[in-house]
Scaffold this active site. Structure first.
Site, PDB file in Angstrom:
ATOM      1  N   GLY A 113      -1.733   1.016   2.230  1.00 54.61           N
ATOM      2  CA  GLY A 113      -2.610   1.898   2.997  1.00 54.61           C
ATOM      3  C   GLY A 113      -2.921   1.382   4.407  1.00 54.61           C
TER       4      GLY A 113
ATOM      5  NE  ARG B 279       3.914  -2.521  -6.467  1.00 56.17           N
ATOM      6  CZ  ARG B 279       3.118  -1.509  -6.759  1.00 56.17           C
ATOM      7  NH1 ARG B 279       2.903  -1.182  -8.011  1.00 56.17           N
ATOM      8  NH2 ARG B 279       2.537  -0.789  -5.813  1.00 56.17           N
TER       9      ARG B 279
HETATM   10  P1  ADP Z   1       1.375   2.517   1.797  1.00 57.17           P
HETATM   11  O1  ADP Z   1       2.747   1.915   1.718  1.00 57.17           O
HETATM   12  O2  ADP Z   1       0.495   1.791   2.746  1.00 57.17           O
HETATM   13  O3  ADP Z   1       0.757   2.778   0.445  1.00 57.17           O
HETATM   14  P2  ADP Z   1       2.102   5.333   1.956  1.00 57.17           P
HETATM   15  O4  ADP Z   1       3.190   5.807   2.840  1.00 57.17           O
HETATM   16  O5  ADP Z   1       2.394   5.233   0.484  1.00 57.17           O
HETATM   17  O6  ADP Z   1       1.570   3.944   2.498  1.00 57.17           O
HETATM   18  O7  ADP Z   1       0.832   6.240   2.142  1.00 57.17           O
HETATM   19  C1  ADP Z   1      -0.427   5.915   1.577  1.00 57.17           C
HETATM   20  C2  ADP Z   1      -1.322   7.148   1.473  1.00 57.17           C
HETATM   21  O8  ADP Z   1      -1.509   7.761   2.772  1.00 57.17           O
HETATM   22  C3  ADP Z   1      -0.783   8.250   0.608  1.00 57.17           C
HETATM   23  O9  ADP Z   1      -1.107   8.093  -0.754  1.00 57.17           O
HETATM   24  C4  ADP Z   1      -1.417   9.491   1.193  1.00 57.17           C
HETATM   25  O10 ADP Z   1      -2.746   9.625   0.680  1.00 57.17           O
HETATM   26  C5  ADP Z   1      -1.508   9.172   2.671  1.00 57.17           C
HETATM   27  N1  ADP Z   1      -0.349   9.712   3.423  1.00 57.17           N
HETATM   28  C6  ADP Z   1       0.784   9.051   3.744  1.00 57.17           C
HETATM   29  N2  ADP Z   1       1.660   9.842   4.431  1.00 57.17           N
HETATM   30  C7  ADP Z   1       1.042  11.044   4.555  1.00 57.17           C
HETATM   31  C8  ADP Z   1       1.408  12.304   5.175  1.00 57.17           C
HETATM   32  N3  ADP Z   1       2.576  12.465   5.806  1.00 57.17           N
HETATM   33  N4  ADP Z   1       0.525  13.310   5.080  1.00 57.17           N
HETATM   34  C9  ADP Z   1      -0.663  13.166   4.441  1.00 57.17           C
HETATM   35  N5  ADP Z   1      -1.059  12.024   3.862  1.00 57.17           N
HETATM   36  C10 ADP Z   1      -0.241  10.969   3.903  1.00 57.17           C
END
Ligand code: ADP
Length: 451
Positions: A167, A294
Site C-alpha cells: 500500500g 507466496r
Molecule cells: P500494493 O502492492 O502496495 O499492495 P496494489 O497495487 O496491490 O499495491 O494496490 C493496493 C490497493 O490500492 C488496492 O487494494 C486498491 O484498494 C488500491 N488501488 C490500487 N490500484 C488502484 C486503481 N487503479 N484504482 C483504484 N484503487 C486502486
C-alpha cells in the site's frame, strides 16, 4: 520423490504455527526460529526444534538472512518455508537459500522478480492477454508523458511506484492542477523508499471490489486455479474479513476471472501457491492489479471450499510431487468466511500489545481457529498486530455468517483490546449481509458511525 525430513520456518505467529502443523501431519520435523521477544511464543513451543536468531527488532531477527541461514545449517534443515510478510517475497533470499543447496518452498526467484516489479508484471500480463487497468504503457518518465496519458484516461488517476508494495508508493490525483506536483513527489518518494524511482499511471477506479484468484502449480508443468476470494472489506488497504466464493460473481464472470488468473500464472511458469489480485467494477469488468508470490493470510477460506490443503501442497510441490488432481476435480463446496483478529482498538485501530489474561477459542461444527494465542501469552509490541484468524464454513453464505456470529460471540480474549467488536458489528451490517459493498465500504461505514 522423497519428502523432506526437516523444514525451517522463517516466520513467526499464526502462520508459523500453521506451517508447523502441516509439517507434523506430513511427518516432517520442523525448526522454528524466534527473536528474543518470541522466546515463549506458540511457534517456538510447537516446533520440534527452535533456534534464537536475534533481538526483537525484525531487521535483526526475522529479516536477518545470515542468522536464518546459520540456523538452517545448524539444524540441518533441507528446506525453508518463508510464510508471508518478512522475506517471503524477497528474491535475493530465495537465491541465497538455493545457492546454499537448500530447497525454497515457493516459486522460482525469476517469477518472484517478474511479479515483484509492477511495470514488468503488467507487461507480462499484457502479453498473456490478462486485462489491465487502463493507463500508461509501462513507465512514465516525464510530466509531459503523464499529461499525455491523462488526456486519454481522464481523471482521477493513480500514480504508482513500480517497486512499491504494502500500500506504499501510490498517489491518487483528481485534477490537472495537482498532477505535476503529485508526479514529481511520487517519483522522488519512490526513489527514496525503494531505491527505484520508476512510476506508472493507472486510471483510478472509484468503487471497485477486490477479488483475487488462488493458483497452485507443480514442477511438472501442471497449474490449476482454486477459484476466487472476495477481499473488499478493507481498512487502509489492509484486509479485515475475507470470504470465498465471492458473493458478487455469476458463473460466467467466475469462469472469466479464474481463467485470467490461470493465464497470469502460466505466463510466468508459476510453481507453488500464488494469488492474482484483481479490481472489479460494478459492470463486472475486471483488471489485473498484482500477483502475490507466496501463501496469503486468507488461504484458509479457499482450503475450506475446495478441500485442498494449500500449505501441504506448497511443501509437496517443493519436494517435487505432482499435483494429484486436475482442474476438473476442483469444485466449490459451500461458503467460507475469515475474520482477522488483531490486538488493536476495534475502531481507533491503535495497537494493544500486552498479556492475554484469558483466551478461549470458539469451537463446534465447521469453525477453525488459526492462532498463536494461549492464556498467559505476552503479545510483543514489535510485530504485526494480527494474533489469529477465525474461519467458518457452511452450506451457504447466510448460514456461514450466522456461524461466524456465534463463533465471534464465543471468542474470549481478556487482557488486551482486540477488534472482535468490529467483526460483530460488521457481520450484523445489512450492507455486508446483502453483499452490497466495494473496497471503501468499511471506511465509509466507520466514518458514518463516527466510530
Ligand atoms: P500494493 O502492492 O502496495 O499492495 P496494489 O497495487 O496491490 O499495491 O494496490 C493496493 C490497493 O490500492 C488496492 O487494494 C486498491 O484498494 C488500491 N488501488 C490500487 N490500484 C488502484 C486503481 N487503479 N484504482 C483504484 N484503487 C486502486
Amino acid at each position: 520423490m522423497a519428502m523432506f525430513h526437516k523444514i525451517l520456518i522463517a516466520n513467526r505467529g499464526e502462520i508459523a504455527v500453521r506451517i508447523i502443523r502441516a509439517c507434523k501431519e506430513l511427518g516432517i520435523r520442523s525448526v522454528a526460529v524466534y527473536s528474543e521477544a518470541d522466546r515463549d511464543s506458540m511457534h517456538t513451543r510447537l516446533a520440534d526444534e527452535s533456534v534464537c536468531i536475534g533481538p526483537a527488532p525484525s531487521a535483526q531477527s526475522y529479516l536477518n538472512i545470515a542468522a536464518l541461514m546459520a540456523a538452517a545449517e545448524l539444524t540441518d534443515a533441507e528446506a525453508i518455508h518463508p510464510g508471508f510478510g518478512f522475506l517471503a517475497e524477497n528474491a535475493e533470499f530465495a537465491d541465497i537459500v538455493l545457492e546454499s543447496g537448500l530447497v525454497w518452498i515457493g516459486p522460482t526467484p525469476a517469477s518472484m522478480r517478474t511479479m515483484g516489479d509492477k511495470v514488468t508484471a503488467k507487461k507480462e500480463m499484457e502479453i498473456a492477454g490478462v486485462p489491465l487497468v487502463p493507463g500508461s504503457e509501462g513507465a512514465v518518465e516525464t510530466i509531459e508523458e503523464a499529461k499525455a496519458v491523462v488526456k486519454t484516461s481522464g481523471f482521477p488517476i493513480i500514480i504508482k511506484a513500480s517497486a512499491g508494495g504494502g500500500g506504499r508508493g501510490m498517489k491518487i490525483v483528481h485534477s490537472e492542477a495537482s498532477l505535476s506536483n503529485a508526479f514529481s513527489m511520487c517519483k522522488t518518494e519512490a526513489g527514496a523508499a525503494f531505491g527505484d524511482d520508476t512510476v506508472f499511471i493507472e486510471k483510478f477506479l472509484e468503487e471497485p471490489r477486490h477479488i483475487e484468484v488462488q493458483v497452485l502449480g507443480d514442477t511438472h508443468g501442471n497449474i490449476v486455479h482454486l477459484f476466487e476470494r472476495e477481499c473488499s472489506m478493507q481498512r487502509n488497504n489492509q484486509k479485515v474479513l475475507e470470504e470465498a466464493p465471492s458473493p458478487y460473481l455469476d458463473p460466467e464472470t467466475r469462469e472469466k476471472i479464474c481463467a485470467a488468473g490461470l493465464a497470469a500464472a502460466k505466463a510466468v511458469n508459476y510453481v507453488g501457491a500464488g494469488t492474482i489480485e484483481f479490481l472489479m467494477n460494478s459492470d463486472k469488468s475486471f483488471y489485473f492489479m498484482e500477483m502475490n508470490t507466496r501463501i496469503q493470510v486468507e488461504h484458509p477460506v479457499t482450503e475450506w471450499i475446495t478441500g485442498v490443503d494449500l500449505i501441504e501442497w506448497q511443501i509437496r510441490v517443493a519436494a517435487g510431487d505432482k499435483l494429484d488432481f486436475c482442474q476438473d476435480n476442483i469444485k466449490i463446496k459451500g461458503h467460507a468466511i475469515e475474520c482477522r483478529i488483531n490486538a488493536e482498538h476495534p475502531f481507533k485501530f491503535t495497537p494493544s500489545p500486552g498479556t492475554v489474561e484469558l483466551y478461549h477459542a470458539p469451537g463446534g461444527r465447521s469453525v477453525r481457529v488459526d492462532s498463536q494465542l494461549y492464556t498467559g501469552y505476552k503479545i510483543p509490541p514489535h510485530y504485526d498486530s494480527m494474533i489469529g484468524k477465525v474461519i467458518t464454513h457452511a452450506r451457504d453464505r447466510q448460514k456461514c455468517i450466522r456461524r461466524m456470529q456465534r463463533a465471534m460471540d464465543e471468542l474470549v480474549i481478556l487482557g488486551v483490546t482486540t477488534n472482535q467488536e468490529l467483526h460483530q458489528r460488521l457481520l450484523a451490517n445489512p450492507g455486508f449481509q446483502s453483499a452490497d459493498f466495494n473496497i471503501h465500504f468499511l471506511e465509509k461505514w466507520l466514518h458514518q458511525m463516527s466510530l
